[in-house]
Design an enzyme around this catalytic site. Structure first.
Site, PDB file in Angstrom:
ATOM      1  N   ARG A 148       0.737  -1.047  -0.011  1.00  0.00           N
ATOM      2  CA  ARG A 148      -0.200   0.030  -0.112  1.00  0.00           C
ATOM      3  C   ARG A 148       0.974   1.365   0.128  1.00  0.00           C
ATOM      4  NH1 ARG A 148      -3.828   2.296   4.666  1.00  0.00           N
ATOM      5  NH2 ARG A 148      -1.712   3.439   5.021  1.00  0.00           N
ATOM      6  N   TYR A 160      -2.122  12.146   7.010  1.00  0.00           N
ATOM      7  CA  TYR A 160      -2.348  11.162   7.767  1.00  0.00           C
ATOM      8  C   TYR A 160      -1.336   9.951   7.303  1.00  0.00           C
ATOM      9  CZ  TYR A 160      -5.101   7.412   9.798  1.00  0.00           C
ATOM     10  OH  TYR A 160      -5.551   6.364  10.701  1.00  0.00           O
ATOM     11  N   ASP A 212      -4.991   4.217  -0.184  1.00  0.00           N
ATOM     12  CA  ASP A 212      -5.997   4.422   0.747  1.00  0.00           C
ATOM     13  C   ASP A 212      -6.231   6.043   0.731  1.00  0.00           C
ATOM     14  OD1 ASP A 212      -7.815   4.644   2.880  1.00  0.00           O
ATOM     15  OD2 ASP A 212      -6.550   3.253   4.118  1.00  0.00           O
ATOM     16  N   HIS A 214      -8.685   7.112   2.699  1.00  0.00           N
ATOM     17  CA  HIS A 214      -9.047   7.593   4.075  1.00  0.00           C
ATOM     18  C   HIS A 214     -10.381   8.450   4.222  1.00  0.00           C
ATOM     19  CE1 HIS A 214      -5.479   5.765   5.767  1.00  0.00           C
ATOM     20  NE2 HIS A 214      -4.585   6.718   4.814  1.00  0.00           N
ATOM     21  N   GLU A 238      -8.805   2.177  -1.601  1.00  0.00           N
ATOM     22  CA  GLU A 238      -9.576   1.815  -0.559  1.00  0.00           C
ATOM     23  C   GLU A 238     -10.222   3.045   0.049  1.00  0.00           C
ATOM     24  OE1 GLU A 238      -8.186   0.509   4.118  1.00  0.00           O
ATOM     25  OE2 GLU A 238      -6.815   0.196   2.154  1.00  0.00           O
ATOM     26  N   GLU A 264     -13.423  -1.113   6.974  1.00  0.00           N
ATOM     27  CA  GLU A 264     -12.873  -1.339   8.083  1.00  0.00           C
ATOM     28  C   GLU A 264     -13.315  -0.399   9.393  1.00  0.00           C
ATOM     29  OE1 GLU A 264      -9.344   2.196   8.531  1.00  0.00           O
ATOM     30  OE2 GLU A 264      -9.113   0.588   6.752  1.00  0.00           O
ATOM     31  N   ARG A 285     -13.471  -5.046   3.845  1.00  0.00           N
ATOM     32  CA  ARG A 285     -12.334  -4.668   4.599  1.00  0.00           C
ATOM     33  C   ARG A 285     -12.600  -4.866   6.122  1.00  0.00           C
ATOM     34  NH1 ARG A 285      -8.152  -4.464   4.880  1.00  0.00           N
ATOM     35  NH2 ARG A 285      -7.453  -2.434   5.525  1.00  0.00           N
ATOM     36  N   HIS A 314      -9.149  -5.891   7.598  1.00  0.00           N
ATOM     37  CA  HIS A 314      -8.396  -4.845   8.132  1.00  0.00           C
ATOM     38  C   HIS A 314      -7.266  -5.414   9.150  1.00  0.00           C
ATOM     39  CE1 HIS A 314      -7.529  -0.653   9.231  1.00  0.00           C
ATOM     40  NE2 HIS A 314      -7.918  -0.713  10.376  1.00  0.00           N
ATOM     41  N   GLU A 341      -4.095  -7.440   5.480  1.00  0.00           N
ATOM     42  CA  GLU A 341      -3.114  -6.560   5.658  1.00  0.00           C
ATOM     43  C   GLU A 341      -1.914  -6.946   7.013  1.00  0.00           C
ATOM     44  OE1 GLU A 341      -3.604  -1.620   6.806  1.00  0.00           O
ATOM     45  OE2 GLU A 341      -5.260  -3.019   7.201  1.00  0.00           O
ATOM     46  N   TRP A 404     -14.368  13.985   4.488  1.00  0.00           N
ATOM     47  CA  TRP A 404     -14.458  13.719   3.236  1.00  0.00           C
ATOM     48  C   TRP A 404     -14.318  15.466   2.495  1.00  0.00           C
ATOM     49  CZ3 TRP A 404     -18.599  17.007   1.428  1.00  0.00           C
ATOM     50  CH2 TRP A 404     -19.616  17.170   2.351  1.00  0.00           C
TER      51      TRP A 404
END
Length: 404
Positions: A148, A160, A212, A214, A238, A264, A285, A314, A341, A404
């Site tokens: 990843r 992040y 990802d 996020h 992801e 996740e 996930r 996850h 993962e 978002w």
């Protein structure tokens, strides 16, 4: 008949905070479960100590499904991460006990293995493309066939999980409150497709690449990113957008064929139902401890299999080696399992949680020890007391909090 005679909660912090549950039977068999919930660990520890452990005493440890239903249906306030993490710990511990009583690893009790080992992926981060390429190369040297990739973004001071100094991926910061990061979606969308394209050009076609987002994109932005990343040939993209409103994934699906992975932060099969049945995602996930244990994870996998969706649990560093063991046992016995993962752990985590599962050449194997194959060194664990730690939160440039 064997009964549960004690249930004890252990909180330890050998690098990350972990919450473990120890269940002991009248025959002296001990089972271990993971109840870690990043940033809310003490809430789960209290839920277990004050509400779950007392009602386990005297119950039949072999009645795993009945106990799961008892804990899930026995409260008016169902679901939620605290409740499901607590139930997950009990479920894992009971599967551990059953395996030890039968003298078999848990995957044998789940029907036996359908593969010899489990493909795993890890993380590579770099603030710029050269640093990212170095990080990816280092993970390939460790044998990983899937990585990843996460990068810094020009104009931002922090992203992040990505550090400017190249230190290891660790998004959770010690302290009494979450760190607040400034986020700029426009800058991210402008930079990331080109950065990932450079990674693909450097590594060639054989290395699987994952990325990802996020949860930080709107449906339109998610569609824009996914379409831009099609030439990169990702294994998956992801968490492109918060999926509480699951219908928004239709917009993303309309515009791209990039495989999508989500789930996740979900805690029950009901949150996955529409995403799976409408084939809005390609990979589930779910985390074995956060959805309530092995028992419900198998149900989620079975539902996903009907719709040709694959399971990819996850497994960050705040999921303890107990939960990772549970996921690997499920993975070895589940036909539509895809990938696991695996971020790895500091040495002292391996010392506290002595485990039979192994990593080698990009794959995990749960081992053949009876049960889950994890034992906790309680004396060593006591040397690492709990410390508050939280994942960061993000603010848009104009100041409002966002995911978002």
């Amino acid at each position: 008949m064997s009964t549960i005679v004690s249930a004890d909660v252990l909180v330890t912090s050998p690098g990350r905070n972990f919450v473990s549950l120890k269940i002991t039977t009248s025959d002296g068999v001990v089972g271990w479960g993971d109840a870690t919930l990043n940033g809310r660990e003490l809430a789960v520890a209290s839920y277990l100590r004050d509400h779950v452990c007392p009602i386990l005493i005297g119950r039949d440890p072999s009645a795993i499904e009945d106990t799961w239903q008892y804990l899930y249906r026995g409260v008016y306030w169902r679901r939620g991460p605290v409740t499901m993490a607590a139930i997950g710990a009990v479920d894992l511990a009971l599967w551990d006990i059953k395996g030890k009583i039968c003298g078999q690893p848990v995957y044998q009790l789940l029907g036996g293995k359908v593969r010899e080992r489990i493909l795993s992926y890890t993380h590579a981060t770099g603030w710029d493309v050269p640093a990212l390429l170095d990080a990816v190369a280092a993970q390939r040297e460790r044998g990983f066939r899937a990585v990843r990739v996460q990068t810094g973004v020009p104009g931002l001071d922090s992203v992040y999980g990505v550090t400017k100094d190249g230190s290891a991926y660790e998004p959770a910061g010690r302290g009494l409150a979450p760190v607040e990061e400034v986020w700029n979606t426009t800058a991210y969308l402008r930079y990331v497709p080109g950065a990932l394209a450079e990674v693909r050009a450097a590594v060639g076609p054989d290395l699987e690449l994952l990325h990802d987002a996020h949860h930080r994109l709107t449906p339109n932005q998610a569609a824009q990113l996914a379409k831009a990343l099609e030439p990169v040939d990702l294994f998956w993209l992801e968490d492109v957008t918060p999926a509480e409103n699951q219908e928004v994934l239709r917009r993303v699906r309309e515009h791209t064929t990039v495989p999508l992975a989500i789930g996740e932060v979900f805690t029950t099969i009901w949150e996955f139902q529409q995403l799976i049945s409408e084939q809005l995602i390609d990979y589930v996930r779910a985390a074995v401890s956060h959805v309530g244990g092995i028992t419900p994870l198998r149900r989620i996998a079975a539902l996903a299999e009907v719709w040709q969706v694959r399971l990819a649990p996850h497994g960050p560093s705040d999921v303890s080696p107990i939960a990772l063991a549970g996921a690997t046992h499920v993975g070895l016995a589940t036909p539509n399992f895809a990938i696991q993962e695996y971020m790895g752990y500091p040495d002292r985590v391996h010392e506290v949680f002595r485990h039979a599962w192994t990593y080698a050449d990009g794959h995990l194997h749960p081992g053949d020890a009876p049960g889950l194959g994890v034992a906790v060194d309680e004396e060593l664990a006591a040397r690492f007391p709990y410390e508050p730690a939280y994942l960061p939160v993000a603010r848009r440039l104009e100041g409002t909090l966002t995911d978002w």
